[in-house]
Design an enzyme around this catalytic site. Structure first.
Site, PDB file in Angstrom:
ATOM      1  N   CYS A  27      -4.619   8.317   9.508  1.00 15.98           N
ATOM      2  CA  CYS A  27      -4.866   7.601  10.759  1.00 15.98           C
ATOM      3  C   CYS A  27      -4.618   8.510  11.957  1.00 15.98           C
ATOM      4  CB  CYS A  27      -3.924   6.405  10.850  1.00 15.98           C
ATOM      5  SG  CYS A  27      -4.399   5.054   9.795  1.00 15.98           S
ATOM      6  N   VAL A  34       8.668   6.121  16.501  1.00 16.35           N
ATOM      7  CA  VAL A  34       8.318   6.782  15.232  1.00 16.35           C
ATOM      8  C   VAL A  34       7.096   7.686  15.397  1.00 16.35           C
ATOM      9  CG1 VAL A  34       7.752   6.443  12.794  1.00 16.35           C
ATOM     10  CG2 VAL A  34       9.346   4.887  13.927  1.00 16.35           C
ATOM     11  N   ARG A  88      -3.625  10.792   3.267  1.00 15.49           N
ATOM     12  CA  ARG A  88      -2.605  11.837   3.380  1.00 15.49           C
ATOM     13  C   ARG A  88      -1.777  11.956   2.103  1.00 15.49           C
ATOM     14  NH1 ARG A  88      -1.148  13.891   7.968  1.00 15.49           N
ATOM     15  NH2 ARG A  88       1.021  13.898   7.307  1.00 15.49           N
ATOM     16  N   LYS A 103       0.834  -1.217   0.000  1.00 10.77           N
ATOM     17  CA  LYS A 103       0.000   0.000   0.000  1.00 10.77           C
ATOM     18  C   LYS A 103       0.864   1.260   0.000  1.00 10.77           C
ATOM     19  CE  LYS A 103      -1.955   1.883   4.110  1.00 10.77           C
ATOM     20  NZ  LYS A 103      -1.380   3.197   4.163  1.00 10.77           N
ATOM     21  N   ASN A 104       1.896   1.267   0.850  1.00  6.78           N
ATOM     22  CA  ASN A 104       2.669   2.498   1.021  1.00  6.78           C
ATOM     23  C   ASN A 104       3.684   2.740  -0.093  1.00  6.78           C
ATOM     24  OD1 ASN A 104       1.161   3.039   3.207  1.00  6.78           O
ATOM     25  ND2 ASN A 104       2.695   2.423   4.734  1.00  6.78           N
ATOM     26  N   ASP A 135       4.760  -0.031  11.937  1.00  9.39           N
ATOM     27  CA  ASP A 135       3.492  -0.666  11.537  1.00  9.39           C
ATOM     28  C   ASP A 135       3.413  -2.143  11.928  1.00  9.39           C
ATOM     29  OD1 ASP A 135       2.349   1.639   9.717  1.00  9.39           O
ATOM     30  OD2 ASP A 135       4.460   1.407   9.260  1.00  9.39           O
TER      31      ASP A 135
HETATM   32  N1  EPU Z   1       7.005  14.079  10.676  1.00 11.18           N
HETATM   33  C1  EPU Z   1       7.100  15.409  11.040  1.00 11.18           C
HETATM   34  N2  EPU Z   1       6.969  16.346  10.038  1.00 11.18           N
HETATM   35  C2  EPU Z   1       6.737  16.005   8.736  1.00 11.18           C
HETATM   36  C3  EPU Z   1       6.637  14.642   8.391  1.00 11.18           C
HETATM   37  C4  EPU Z   1       6.788  13.705   9.388  1.00 11.18           C
HETATM   38  O1  EPU Z   1       7.322  15.739  12.193  1.00 11.18           O
HETATM   39  O2  EPU Z   1       6.609  16.912   7.882  1.00 11.18           O
HETATM   40  C5  EPU Z   1       7.129  13.052  11.736  1.00 11.18           C
HETATM   41  C6  EPU Z   1       5.800  12.321  11.955  1.00 11.18           C
HETATM   42  O3  EPU Z   1       4.951  13.034  12.799  1.00 11.18           O
HETATM   43  C7  EPU Z   1       6.276  11.003  12.553  1.00 11.18           C
HETATM   44  C8  EPU Z   1       7.617  10.773  11.852  1.00 11.18           C
HETATM   45  O4  EPU Z   1       8.011  12.031  11.314  1.00 11.18           O
HETATM   46  O5  EPU Z   1       6.490  11.157  13.939  1.00 11.18           O
HETATM   47  C9  EPU Z   1       7.596   9.742  10.767  1.00 11.18           C
HETATM   48  O6  EPU Z   1       6.578  10.043   9.839  1.00 11.18           O
HETATM   49  P1  EPU Z   1       6.734   9.691   8.282  1.00 11.18           P
HETATM   50  O7  EPU Z   1       6.726  10.958   7.500  1.00 11.18           O
HETATM   51  O8  EPU Z   1       7.881   8.770   8.126  1.00 11.18           O
HETATM   52  O9  EPU Z   1       5.397   8.903   8.015  1.00 11.18           O
HETATM   53  P2  EPU Z   1       4.427   9.070   6.799  1.00 11.18           P
HETATM   54  O10 EPU Z   1       5.170   9.245   5.534  1.00 11.18           O
HETATM   55  O11 EPU Z   1       3.344  10.044   7.112  1.00 11.18           O
HETATM   56  C10 EPU Z   1       4.405   6.537   6.157  1.00 11.18           C
HETATM   57  C11 EPU Z   1       3.356   5.479   6.055  1.00 11.18           C
HETATM   58  C12 EPU Z   1       2.920   5.056   7.446  1.00 11.18           C
HETATM   59  C13 EPU Z   1       4.134   4.539   8.190  1.00 11.18           C
HETATM   60  C14 EPU Z   1       5.232   5.610   8.219  1.00 11.18           C
HETATM   61  C15 EPU Z   1       6.504   5.123   8.867  1.00 11.18           C
HETATM   62  C16 EPU Z   1       2.240   6.043   4.005  1.00 11.18           C
HETATM   63  C17 EPU Z   1       1.006   6.514   3.314  1.00 11.18           C
HETATM   64  N3  EPU Z   1       2.217   6.000   5.320  1.00 11.18           N
HETATM   65  O12 EPU Z   1       3.772   7.631   6.802  1.00 11.18           O
HETATM   66  O13 EPU Z   1       1.998   4.001   7.272  1.00 11.18           O
HETATM   67  O14 EPU Z   1       3.750   4.196   9.498  1.00 11.18           O
HETATM   68  O15 EPU Z   1       5.529   6.036   6.883  1.00 11.18           O
HETATM   69  O16 EPU Z   1       7.016   4.026   8.183  1.00 11.18           O
HETATM   70  O17 EPU Z   1       3.216   5.664   3.361  1.00 11.18           O
HETATM   71  C18 EPU Z   1       0.047   2.798   7.654  1.00 11.18           C
HETATM   72  O18 EPU Z   1       0.291   2.181   6.597  1.00 11.18           O
HETATM   73  O19 EPU Z   1      -0.881   2.444   8.420  1.00 11.18           O
HETATM   74  C19 EPU Z   1       0.849   3.949   8.018  1.00 11.18           C
HETATM   75  C20 EPU Z   1       0.509   4.793   8.974  1.00 11.18           C
END
Ligand code: EPU
Length: 440
Positions: A122, A334, A98, A23-24, A312
């Site tokens: 989420c 994380v 998102r 998915k991601n 995850d």
């Molecule tokens: N963060 C910030 N500022 C930002 C971006 C991120 O502070 O501008 C922080 C977040 O708050 C968090 C950390 O950085 O504490 C990591 O967030 P990240 O950006 O890595 O996560 P994401 O890209 O929003 C993706 C996956 C998530 C998965 C995370 C970590 C997608 C759509 N989502 O989220 O997947 O948990 O990476 O691997 O790719 C899920 O599939 O259920 C899911 C939540």
């Protein structure tokens, strides 16, 4: 599907299921198609709601999409790209995803402007987008905030700048890749995330004509090019889903062959699975996971960015740890708020306490900041069926695992969230012999 299901637990899950593309990764590879006016083809696409959401978002921007769900093949043609005629439609769709923030780079390159609605996703912490915005603005995008979202404008194109991420965020790394591939100049991105899904996205971008190198110190260098082409690609398998089924096998004392699971992307999971006392066997077709009998062992565990144990996997593993003998300590580094799902486990009889302290070998960003981001789990406890409300995607699937392992009947509400990220999960549960039914 219906939003409630009834589960009569206590039966081991046994059998074989198939896991398709991650998915991601799939959602981001779909967004990458916007970088070119040519047609791109992605295979191994799972039938999940997030794919429908991204398809609809792409559709609002004038792309033609052909999606063969059975075959898992999607063909995307952004020949006639434009901003959505009705931004509120985007807002309605984006409420559940998102992904829209990642449209920014490609749209700025192709149209000179982008519209980003207010973001959903989420409920696992604030999930800010400050790193994303910093990159876009550093590269020359101007932001105008409106009622329904944010308008971004880059009249004279985007220009490469060095990027250092304060934290190796997956989304911000992808944002930088999309913004840098066609920017003028070379971008050096330090402290990048290097998850397998990101590596596969880089492979897609390379097929499209991008020039990107990745160093061992998590520095990514992107040389901007003027034009990109369509791509043909098969998505890497979903390691989160594979790990979730593995935990279901462990928690229910079952034996599940996860066809499609890929060892190299799951090394840290497999090490932990073995330390807890689970057995697995890797074959060319996938990985078989099973409970070998006897008692499971409690462990200390810390989630981390790749190549660490991914966040995850944490929730499904915590359910399995309720069945291990002794005290397990899990430090979530994380997301600050990813233990909300343990409330329902406690109602089912689990002995879990959450703490604000960093109960791990290293302090993390959330220490001393009032976030319950460490958990202590004492086991084994026989879980009892209960009525549960699903909080989010991964927490929700973990509740299903808990209900499947529990004695007696559970009614789980809000299960429609789960098909955002788990393909055909009801059919898979039937195939594994679970005693489950949708409540109409
Ligand atoms: N963060 C910030 N500022 C930002 C971006 C991120 O502070 O501008 C922080 C977040 O708050 C968090 C950390 O950085 O504490 C990591 O967030 P990240 O950006 O890595 O996560 P994401 O890209 O929003 C993706 C996956 C998530 C998965 C995370 C970590 C997608 C759509 N989502 O989220 O997947 O948990 O990476 O691997 O790719 C899920 O599939 O259920 C899911 C939540």
């Amino acid at each position: 599907m219906s939003t409630q299901m009834r589960i009569r637990g206590g039966k081991p899950l046994n059998g074989r299921i198939h896991v398709r593309g991650a998915k991601n990764f799939v959602s981001k590879a779909m967004v990458a198609t916007l970088l070119s006016h040519e047609t791109s083809v992605l295979r191994n696409v799972p039938r999940i709601r997030d794919v429908d959401v991204v398809s609809s978002l792409l559709g609002l921007h004038g792309t033609d999409i052909e999606y063969d769900q059975e075959k898992g093949e999607i063909s995307i043609s952004p020949h006639d790209l434009h901003l959505p005629h009705n931004p509120s439609e985007m807002d309605k769709l984006a409420g559940t995803s998102r992904i829209p923030i990642l449209f920014a780079g490609p749209l700025l390159h192709r149209l000179g402007e982008a519209f980003i609605p207010d973001l959903g996703g989420c409920h696992i912490g604030d999930r800010p987008v400050d790193f994303h915005m910093q990159v876009l603005e550093d590269f020359g995008a101007r932001r105008v905030q409106g009622d329904e979202g944010m308008h971004l404008i880059a009249d004279s194109g985007l220009v490469a700048k060095p990027v250092h991420l304060p934290y190796p965020s997956v989304g911000a790394t992808e944002q930088t890749l999309f913004t840098a591939v066609m920017a003028r100049g070379i971008t050096e991105l330090t402290n990048a995330a290097v998850e397998p899904e990101i590596m596969d996205l880089i492979a897609v971008l390379q097929k499209m004509g991008a020039i990107i190198s990745v160093d061992t110190d998590r520095t990514i260098r992107i040389e901007g090019v003027e034009e990109l082409h369509g791509y043909n690609h098969t998505a890497l398998p979903d390691r989160i889903e594979a790990g979730s089924w593995a935990c279901a096998a462990l928690a229910t004392k079952g034996d599940i062959f996860v066809e499609g699971a890929h060892q190299a992307d799951m090394m840290s999971f497999l090490n932990v699975f073995r330390k807890v006392g689970g057995s697995f066997e890797v074959t060319d077709e996938g990985i078989r996971f099973w409970h070998p009998g006897g008692s499971l062992k409690a462990i200390p565990l810390q989630t981390d960015v790749h190549p660490g144990f991914m966040t995850d996997w944490q929730q499904p593993l915590v359910v399995a740890l309720t069945q291990a003998t002794g005290i397990s300590i899990v430090h979530e580094t994380v997301y600050e708020n990813r233990f909300g799902f343990t409330g329902a486990l406690r109602e089912m009889g689990a002995n879990i306490q959450t703490y604000r302290d960093c109960l791990g070998s290293l302090p993390c960003r959330f220490g001393q900041r009032n976030f319950y981001h460490s958990a202590v789990i004492q086991g084994p406890t026989q879980l009892q069926g209960a009525d549960i409300e699903v909080p989010d995607l991964r927490g929700g699937f973990s509740h299903l695992i808990a209900a499947l392992a529990a004695d007696g009947q559970s009614v789980v509400s809000g299960v429609d969230i789960i098909d955002r990220g788990y393909e055909n999960f009801m059919d898979k549960l039937y195939a594994l012999g679970a005693d489950v039914e949708e409540v109409k």
